[in-house]
Design a protein around this motif. Sequence first.
Motif, PDB file in Angstrom:
ATOM      1  N   ASN A 114      -2.206   2.536  -0.934  1.00 35.45           N
ATOM      2  CA  ASN A 114      -2.157   3.369  -2.139  1.00 35.45           C
ATOM      3  C   ASN A 114      -1.531   4.707  -1.793  1.00 35.45           C
ATOM      4  O   ASN A 114      -1.404   5.082  -0.626  1.00 35.45           O
ATOM      5  CB  ASN A 114      -3.572   3.581  -2.688  1.00 35.45           C
ATOM      6  CG  ASN A 114      -3.569   4.141  -4.096  1.00 35.45           C
ATOM      7  OD1 ASN A 114      -2.612   3.933  -4.846  1.00 35.45           O
ATOM      8  ND2 ASN A 114      -4.603   4.857  -4.454  1.00 35.45           N
ATOM      9  N   LEU A 174       0.768   1.090   3.039  1.00 35.14           N
ATOM     10  CA  LEU A 174       1.792   1.226   2.000  1.00 35.14           C
ATOM     11  C   LEU A 174       3.110   1.675   2.619  1.00 35.14           C
ATOM     12  O   LEU A 174       4.186   1.155   2.278  1.00 35.14           O
ATOM     13  CB  LEU A 174       1.336   2.227   0.947  1.00 35.14           C
ATOM     14  CG  LEU A 174       2.268   2.425  -0.249  1.00 35.14           C
ATOM     15  CD1 LEU A 174       2.255   1.184  -1.133  1.00 35.14           C
ATOM     16  CD2 LEU A 174       1.876   3.654  -1.057  1.00 35.14           C
ATOM     17  N   GLU A 198      11.585   3.427  -1.810  1.00 32.43           N
ATOM     18  CA  GLU A 198      10.476   2.914  -2.620  1.00 32.43           C
ATOM     19  C   GLU A 198       9.258   3.832  -2.501  1.00 32.43           C
ATOM     20  O   GLU A 198       8.567   4.103  -3.492  1.00 32.43           O
ATOM     21  CB  GLU A 198      10.132   1.489  -2.190  1.00 32.43           C
ATOM     22  CG  GLU A 198      11.209   0.475  -2.538  1.00 32.43           C
ATOM     23  CD  GLU A 198      10.926  -0.903  -1.952  1.00 32.43           C
ATOM     24  OE1 GLU A 198      11.457  -1.893  -2.492  1.00 32.43           O
ATOM     25  OE2 GLU A 198      10.184  -0.989  -0.939  1.00 32.43           O
ATOM     26  N   VAL A 253       7.186   6.001  -5.439  1.00 30.50           N
ATOM     27  CA  VAL A 253       5.728   6.012  -5.654  1.00 30.50           C
ATOM     28  C   VAL A 253       5.206   7.447  -5.675  1.00 30.50           C
ATOM     29  O   VAL A 253       4.421   7.835  -6.545  1.00 30.50           O
ATOM     30  CB  VAL A 253       5.014   5.194  -4.556  1.00 30.50           C
ATOM     31  CG1 VAL A 253       3.507   5.370  -4.653  1.00 30.50           C
ATOM     32  CG2 VAL A 253       5.377   3.714  -4.684  1.00 30.50           C
ATOM     33  N   HIS A 268       6.207   9.280  -8.811  1.00 32.29           N
ATOM     34  CA  HIS A 268       5.328   8.932  -9.940  1.00 32.29           C
ATOM     35  C   HIS A 268       4.057   9.778  -9.895  1.00 32.29           C
ATOM     36  O   HIS A 268       3.641  10.339 -10.913  1.00 32.29           O
ATOM     37  CB  HIS A 268       4.977   7.442  -9.889  1.00 32.29           C
ATOM     38  CG  HIS A 268       3.877   7.061 -10.831  1.00 32.29           C
ATOM     39  ND1 HIS A 268       4.118   6.622 -12.115  1.00 32.29           N
ATOM     40  CD2 HIS A 268       2.527   7.084 -10.684  1.00 32.29           C
ATOM     41  CE1 HIS A 268       2.962   6.376 -12.712  1.00 32.29           C
ATOM     42  NE2 HIS A 268       1.983   6.659 -11.859  1.00 32.29           N
ATOM     43  N   GLU A 269       3.448   9.872  -8.726  1.00 28.14           N
ATOM     44  CA  GLU A 269       2.221  10.667  -8.612  1.00 28.14           C
ATOM     45  C   GLU A 269       2.500  12.136  -8.911  1.00 28.14           C
ATOM     46  O   GLU A 269       1.704  12.810  -9.572  1.00 28.14           O
ATOM     47  CB  GLU A 269       1.630  10.514  -7.203  1.00 28.14           C
ATOM     48  CG  GLU A 269       1.172   9.107  -6.862  1.00 28.14           C
ATOM     49  CD  GLU A 269       0.129   8.574  -7.842  1.00 28.14           C
ATOM     50  OE1 GLU A 269      -0.727   9.362  -8.306  1.00 28.14           O
ATOM     51  OE2 GLU A 269       0.177   7.366  -8.150  1.00 28.14           O
ATOM     52  N   ASP A 291       6.111   7.342 -14.962  1.00 27.32           N
ATOM     53  CA  ASP A 291       7.161   6.393 -14.557  1.00 27.32           C
ATOM     54  C   ASP A 291       8.537   6.911 -14.966  1.00 27.32           C
ATOM     55  O   ASP A 291       9.500   6.858 -14.188  1.00 27.32           O
ATOM     56  CB  ASP A 291       6.921   5.023 -15.195  1.00 27.32           C
ATOM     57  CG  ASP A 291       5.923   4.178 -14.422  1.00 27.32           C
ATOM     58  OD1 ASP A 291       5.559   4.566 -13.297  1.00 27.32           O
ATOM     59  OD2 ASP A 291       5.505   3.127 -14.946  1.00 27.32           O
ATOM     60  N   ALA A 342       9.940  -0.553  -6.292  1.00 26.48           N
ATOM     61  CA  ALA A 342       8.705  -0.042  -5.687  1.00 26.48           C
ATOM     62  C   ALA A 342       7.476  -0.598  -6.391  1.00 26.48           C
ATOM     63  O   ALA A 342       6.490  -0.976  -5.742  1.00 26.48           O
ATOM     64  CB  ALA A 342       8.692   1.486  -5.747  1.00 26.48           C
ATOM     65  N   LEU A 343       7.521  -0.676  -7.721  1.00 30.56           N
ATOM     66  CA  LEU A 343       6.372  -1.185  -8.480  1.00 30.56           C
ATOM     67  C   LEU A 343       6.106  -2.652  -8.136  1.00 30.56           C
ATOM     68  O   LEU A 343       4.958  -3.059  -7.935  1.00 30.56           O
ATOM     69  CB  LEU A 343       6.622  -1.039  -9.982  1.00 30.56           C
ATOM     70  CG  LEU A 343       6.664   0.389 -10.537  1.00 30.56           C
ATOM     71  CD1 LEU A 343       7.053   0.375 -12.012  1.00 30.56           C
ATOM     72  CD2 LEU A 343       5.316   1.074 -10.351  1.00 30.56           C
ATOM     73  N   ALA A 352       4.911  -2.920  -4.394  1.00 31.15           N
ATOM     74  CA  ALA A 352       3.538  -2.443  -4.230  1.00 31.15           C
ATOM     75  C   ALA A 352       2.538  -3.443  -4.809  1.00 31.15           C
ATOM     76  O   ALA A 352       1.478  -3.696  -4.217  1.00 31.15           O
ATOM     77  CB  ALA A 352       3.363  -1.082  -4.897  1.00 31.15           C
ATOM     78  N   HIS A 390      -3.817   2.103 -15.670  1.00 31.39           N
ATOM     79  CA  HIS A 390      -2.457   1.654 -15.380  1.00 31.39           C
ATOM     80  C   HIS A 390      -2.101   0.437 -16.238  1.00 31.39           C
ATOM     81  O   HIS A 390      -2.860  -0.534 -16.287  1.00 31.39           O
ATOM     82  CB  HIS A 390      -2.308   1.283 -13.906  1.00 31.39           C
ATOM     83  CG  HIS A 390      -2.287   2.473 -12.996  1.00 31.39           C
ATOM     84  ND1 HIS A 390      -3.437   3.086 -12.567  1.00 31.39           N
ATOM     85  CD2 HIS A 390      -1.249   3.162 -12.444  1.00 31.39           C
ATOM     86  CE1 HIS A 390      -3.119   4.109 -11.782  1.00 31.39           C
ATOM     87  NE2 HIS A 390      -1.803   4.179 -11.691  1.00 31.39           N
TER      88      HIS A 390
END
Length: 499
Positions: free
Chosen positions: A129, A154, A162, A166, A169-170, A237, A252-253, A256, A320
């Motif tokens: 994660n 991860l 990728e 991620v 996004h965060e 996103d 990446a989505l 993951a 999510h």
Amino acid sequence: MTESEFRLLVARLERECDVAPARYRAKVTAVACLGYAYALGTLGLALGGLLAGLALLANHHAYLGIKLTIAFAVLSTCIARALWVRLEPPKGRRLSPREAPHLWRLIEKLRAKQVGPQIHEIIIDEAFNAAIVQTPRLGIFGWYRNTLIIGLPLMLALAPKELAAVVAHEYGHLTGAHGKGGAWIYRIRLVWLRLATTFEDSEGWFDKLFTRFFRWYIPWFSAYSFVLARQQEYEADRAAARVVGRSTLASALVAASVKGRFMSEKFWPGLLAQADHQPQPGFLPHAAIRTALRVAGDSGDFKTWMWSALARLTSYDDTHPSLRDRLEALGVKKPAVPTHPEHSAAQVLLRDALPRITQDLDAAWLRQVSADWSARHAHVQAAQQDVDQLGPRAARLEVEELSRYALALLTLDRADEALPHLRAAAEHSRGNAETAIAAARLLAEHNEEAAVRYFELAMDRDGDLIPEATQEVLAMYERIGNEALIQVWQERVERVCAP
């Protein structure tokens, strides 16, 4: 608030948001302000009483002034202590800019592109994660310390671009992706959810009385902000896609999702299952992840798991959205099966520090699991001994030995063989709660209503099992969808779990 009540409320709020999104956002903002209004209002009243007591003292009303001053001083102190909650900072191995300069440089680039707040520290751990945790230094009043937490698994699974997607996004949650009001609600939602446990654990009589409001308020606010939080996932996103591109984010989505499933369903269970046969792990996890991922990718499992992930629907279990919905929102119609990157994000961004970090995390993992590993190994060996000794005369065993034999089979993952013996032992007049609850849970896994009889037997024989068993029956009926029995068992849960 029960799980079924939460789902019904969120479903109603989703419809409300679809009809009038602006009004819904205004309502969520008002609900968010309610928690602060209660906190500041009670503190303000207490301080007002304290000032009134001091004013009486100044005007020579000593007796009443002293009583009011002492009473409201104590009250103000209690309220301030309850609100000035100090949350534990995130745990893990910290990475300094000197140790991992390339990773820190990537974060600064993403920050510059997204115009976000400073990341104060980076922590690496064993989770599959990545997250940015905001720890408020002033309790509910904020002054946040921002910590980026990235799991080494991860980083080992994703390509550098990728991983950047991620993290972007965060980061999108903390920047202008949601608008100022939306970012504020996202932030305080996470803070309230982290504070929920603290308020539940209040000890003194005043703490319990004061935080009773928050124990009601936090689940209610969580439900009201759930729909907005889901919309914010799409917004984050879009923010990430503007930085790294839609195809990179989509890759990446998918990676993951698929590789995360491999880690949770295959890698970790396979490693821990060695405890049944080996007194020590045959290999250490973080040193073996890349090889394990390569083998899994070559086997064709990734393609199967990708289509399985794309078939799953969005649910109320998580804010999510489903993978399919996120890809559709990005306009990606034909996702590619994840591949094994030639150079992982861990290799590129950690470089010379990677062997040392791997060794540190593996050593920490070994210390963490060592006692449980040894206990599991001893337990399985003892169960195998029981099966070997009792199995040849299973049809003639007394109830005590039958219980031991049935539970030993269960320990060895021979559930189908164990179930009839568990039922027979549980139904015996001298049966115990352990076999009854074990039989109940095996039946409940398949949503068989016969499980209820064994849950009842377990509760009759051990009163300490009543809260847990009652909730398990309710959960089974919620899966089955029997509304009448959901109501019956919901009432029982409320009775037995009431404080």
